[in-house]
Write a protein that holds these residues in place. Structure first.
Motif, PDB file in Angstrom:
ATOM      1  N   MET A 178       0.836  -1.207   0.000  1.00 28.28           N
ATOM      2  CA  MET A 178       0.000   0.000   0.000  1.00 28.28           C
ATOM      3  C   MET A 178       0.872   1.258   0.000  1.00 28.28           C
ATOM      4  N   GLU A 179       1.814   1.278  -0.939  1.00 29.87           N
ATOM      5  CA  GLU A 179       2.644   2.458  -1.079  1.00 29.87           C
ATOM      6  C   GLU A 179       3.014   2.658  -2.542  1.00 29.87           C
ATOM      7  N   GLY A 180       3.324   3.892  -2.874  1.00 31.91           N
ATOM      8  CA  GLY A 180       3.725   4.222  -4.236  1.00 31.91           C
ATOM      9  C   GLY A 180       4.835   5.240  -4.208  1.00 31.91           C
ATOM     10  N   GLN A 181       5.458   5.447  -5.360  1.00 30.15           N
ATOM     11  CA  GLN A 181       6.576   6.385  -5.439  1.00 30.15           C
ATOM     12  C   GLN A 181       6.475   7.221  -6.703  1.00 30.15           C
ATOM     13  N   VAL A 182       6.875   8.483  -6.583  1.00 38.03           N
ATOM     14  CA  VAL A 182       6.970   9.371  -7.744  1.00 38.03           C
ATOM     15  C   VAL A 182       8.351   9.152  -8.359  1.00 38.03           C
ATOM     16  N   ILE A 183       8.386   8.654  -9.585  1.00 37.21           N
ATOM     17  CA  ILE A 183       9.679   8.333 -10.192  1.00 37.21           C
ATOM     18  C   ILE A 183      10.098   9.342 -11.262  1.00 37.21           C
ATOM     19  N   ALA A 184       9.182  10.245 -11.631  1.00 40.20           N
ATOM     20  CA  ALA A 184       9.505  11.266 -12.628  1.00 40.20           C
ATOM     21  C   ALA A 184       8.451  12.360 -12.573  1.00 40.20           C
ATOM     22  N   LEU A 185       8.737  13.481 -13.212  1.00 38.79           N
ATOM     23  CA  LEU A 185       7.729  14.526 -13.342  1.00 38.79           C
ATOM     24  C   LEU A 185       6.750  14.133 -14.447  1.00 38.79           C
ATOM     25  N   PRO A 186       5.463  14.369 -14.274  1.00 31.88           N
ATOM     26  CA  PRO A 186       4.506  14.026 -15.344  1.00 31.88           C
ATOM     27  C   PRO A 186       4.688  14.935 -16.546  1.00 31.88           C
ATOM     28  N   GLN A 187       4.669  14.349 -17.725  1.00 31.23           N
ATOM     29  CA  GLN A 187       4.711  15.111 -18.969  1.00 31.23           C
ATOM     30  C   GLN A 187       3.281  15.301 -19.482  1.00 31.23           C
ATOM     31  N   ARG A 188       3.104  16.201 -20.436  1.00 31.07           N
ATOM     32  CA  ARG A 188       1.738  16.515 -20.892  1.00 31.07           C
ATOM     33  C   ARG A 188       1.021  15.277 -21.413  1.00 31.07           C
ATOM     34  N   GLU A 189       1.732  14.394 -22.103  1.00 29.68           N
ATOM     35  CA  GLU A 189       1.075  13.199 -22.651  1.00 29.68           C
ATOM     36  C   GLU A 189       0.645  12.225 -21.555  1.00 29.68           C
ATOM     37  N   ASP A 190       1.157  12.400 -20.351  1.00 30.37           N
ATOM     38  CA  ASP A 190       0.786  11.522 -19.237  1.00 30.37           C
ATOM     39  C   ASP A 190      -0.473  12.006 -18.509  1.00 30.37           C
ATOM     40  N   ILE A 191      -0.909  13.227 -18.818  1.00 33.43           N
ATOM     41  CA  ILE A 191      -2.017  13.842 -18.071  1.00 33.43           C
ATOM     42  C   ILE A 191      -3.292  13.744 -18.897  1.00 33.43           C
ATOM     43  N   ASP A 192      -4.120  12.772 -18.555  1.00 30.41           N
ATOM     44  CA  ASP A 192      -5.290  12.439 -19.382  1.00 30.41           C
ATOM     45  C   ASP A 192      -6.555  13.156 -18.913  1.00 30.41           C
ATOM     46  N   ILE A 193      -6.530  14.475 -18.940  1.00 25.99           N
ATOM     47  CA  ILE A 193      -7.732  15.222 -18.574  1.00 25.99           C
ATOM     48  C   ILE A 193      -8.210  16.016 -19.793  1.00 25.99           C
ATOM     49  N   PRO A 194      -9.537  16.192 -19.947  1.00 31.16           N
ATOM     50  CA  PRO A 194     -10.085  16.851 -21.147  1.00 31.16           C
ATOM     51  C   PRO A 194     -10.017  18.375 -21.072  1.00 31.16           C
ATOM     52  N   VAL A 195      -8.804  18.898 -21.004  1.00 32.41           N
ATOM     53  CA  VAL A 195      -8.624  20.343 -20.841  1.00 32.41           C
ATOM     54  C   VAL A 195      -7.591  20.840 -21.847  1.00 32.41           C
ATOM     55  N   ASN A 196      -7.894  21.982 -22.462  1.00 33.35           N
ATOM     56  CA  ASN A 196      -6.931  22.653 -23.343  1.00 33.35           C
ATOM     57  C   ASN A 196      -6.272  23.761 -22.537  1.00 33.35           C
ATOM     58  N   GLU A 197      -5.101  23.475 -22.009  1.00 33.42           N
ATOM     59  CA  GLU A 197      -4.439  24.418 -21.105  1.00 33.42           C
ATOM     60  C   GLU A 197      -4.019  25.711 -21.792  1.00 33.42           C
ATOM     61  N   THR A 198      -3.863  25.681 -23.127  1.00 35.06           N
ATOM     62  CA  THR A 198      -3.489  26.896 -23.868  1.00 35.06           C
ATOM     63  C   THR A 198      -4.548  27.979 -23.712  1.00 35.06           C
ATOM     64  N   LEU A 199      -5.818  27.564 -23.696  1.00 37.04           N
ATOM     65  CA  LEU A 199      -6.905  28.533 -23.538  1.00 37.04           C
ATOM     66  C   LEU A 199      -6.900  29.151 -22.140  1.00 37.04           C
ATOM     67  N   ILE A 200      -6.473  28.377 -21.137  1.00 41.26           N
ATOM     68  CA  ILE A 200      -6.388  28.915 -19.769  1.00 41.26           C
ATOM     69  C   ILE A 200      -5.306  29.989 -19.714  1.00 41.26           C
ATOM     70  N   VAL A 201      -4.179  29.727 -20.355  1.00 41.82           N
ATOM     71  CA  VAL A 201      -3.093  30.702 -20.393  1.00 41.82           C
ATOM     72  C   VAL A 201      -3.554  31.969 -21.099  1.00 41.82           C
ATOM     73  N   GLU A 202      -4.283  31.810 -22.201  1.00 42.67           N
ATOM     74  CA  GLU A 202      -4.790  32.977 -22.938  1.00 42.67           C
ATOM     75  C   GLU A 202      -5.723  33.802 -22.055  1.00 42.67           C
ATOM     76  N   LEU A 203      -6.546  33.116 -21.248  1.00 43.37           N
ATOM     77  CA  LEU A 203      -7.489  33.815 -20.367  1.00 43.37           C
ATOM     78  C   LEU A 203      -6.760  34.664 -19.336  1.00 43.37           C
ATOM     79  N   TYR A 204      -5.753  34.071 -18.684  1.00 43.57           N
ATOM     80  CA  TYR A 204      -5.045  34.784 -17.627  1.00 43.57           C
ATOM     81  C   TYR A 204      -4.042  35.800 -18.184  1.00 43.57           C
ATOM     82  N   SER A 205      -3.728  35.701 -19.468  1.00 43.60           N
ATOM     83  CA  SER A 205      -2.729  36.615 -20.059  1.00 43.60           C
ATOM     84  C   SER A 205      -3.342  37.934 -20.481  1.00 43.60           C
ATOM     85  N   LYS A 206      -4.662  38.060 -20.424  1.00 38.06           N
ATOM     86  CA  LYS A 206      -5.318  39.286 -20.895  1.00 38.06           C
ATOM     87  C   LYS A 206      -4.999  40.465 -19.974  1.00 38.06           C
TER      88      LYS A 206
END
Length: 206
Positions: A178-206
């Motif tokens: 019942m234990e796990g370990q972080v062996i690397a930093l997650p890359q974008r292809e590893d993050i399976d969420i339905p979000v376009n992060e570019t649009l978030i950056v555009e929103l906050y960059s205004k």
């Protein structure tokens, strides 16, 4: 810490995609988005074409709701991502993925991020042998996240031990210990969420 306490299924219906906020229910026919695939409220059936701002806002709201953070905290994550080297949008998602409650969920020690948050708050986990009860705690590469020895006897963790878990490649898990370990930093292809992060950056960059 403030958090959203309203109906989770309404959030999925509002965004029009499954955000997997309710664990096993999201994979069943009981999913509210399957039964009522339109936005909540009396005008939910009326689909309107979104403006550029509307699309950016919806992407930000999806990310906030998936990870269970509110606006002020989300903005702090964005500001930290902006300070880091690399692509701001990917940095933002990486910071959210490295939250302790999310890592607990990714390791299969909870059925949803909301459940993982609650379990962390109740002190059921250790990081490198020390109890941590802060859901937003940022784990690091080589950190070992484990269920406390006393907590392993709880029926919840016994049942989860029997469930097959597919963990992302930046994590490893030992269900027997019942234990796990972080062996690397997650890359974008590893993050399976339905979000376009570019649009978030555009929103906050205004």
């Amino acid at each position: 810490m403030a958090r959203y306490t309203g109906p989770s299924c309404k959030l999925c219906r509002r965004e029009g995609v499954k955000l997997y906020l309710k664990g096993d229910r999201c994979y069943s026919d009981k999913c509210a988005l399957v039964r009522r695939p339109y936005a909540p409220g009396q005008h939910g059936h009326n689909k309107k074409k979104l403006t550029n701002y509307g699309m950016q806002l919806r992407e930000k709201q999806k990310a906030k709701r998936i990870y269970g953070v509110l606006e002020a905290q989300f903005r702090r994550y964005y500001e930290e991502a902006e300070r880091q080297k690399g692509i701001t949008g990917e940095n933002l998602l990486r910071l959210l993925e490295m939250r302790l409650d999310n890592v607990v969920y990714r390791l299969g020690f909870a059925r949803s991020r909301a459940e993982a948050r609650q379990l962390v708050r109740h002190g059921h986990f250790t990081v490198n042998g020390k109890k941590v009860n802060i859901p937003s705690y940022q784990v690091k590469v080589n950190d070992v996240i484990a269920v406390k020895e006393k907590s392993r006897e709880l029926e919840l963790f016994k049942s989860l031990k029997e469930v097959a878990t597919t963990v992302p490649k930046w994590l490893t898990v030992d269900k027997e210990k019942m234990e796990g370990q972080v062996i690397a930093l997650p890359q974008r292809e590893d993050i399976d969420i339905p979000v376009n992060e570019t649009l978030i950056v555009e929103l906050y960059s205004k």
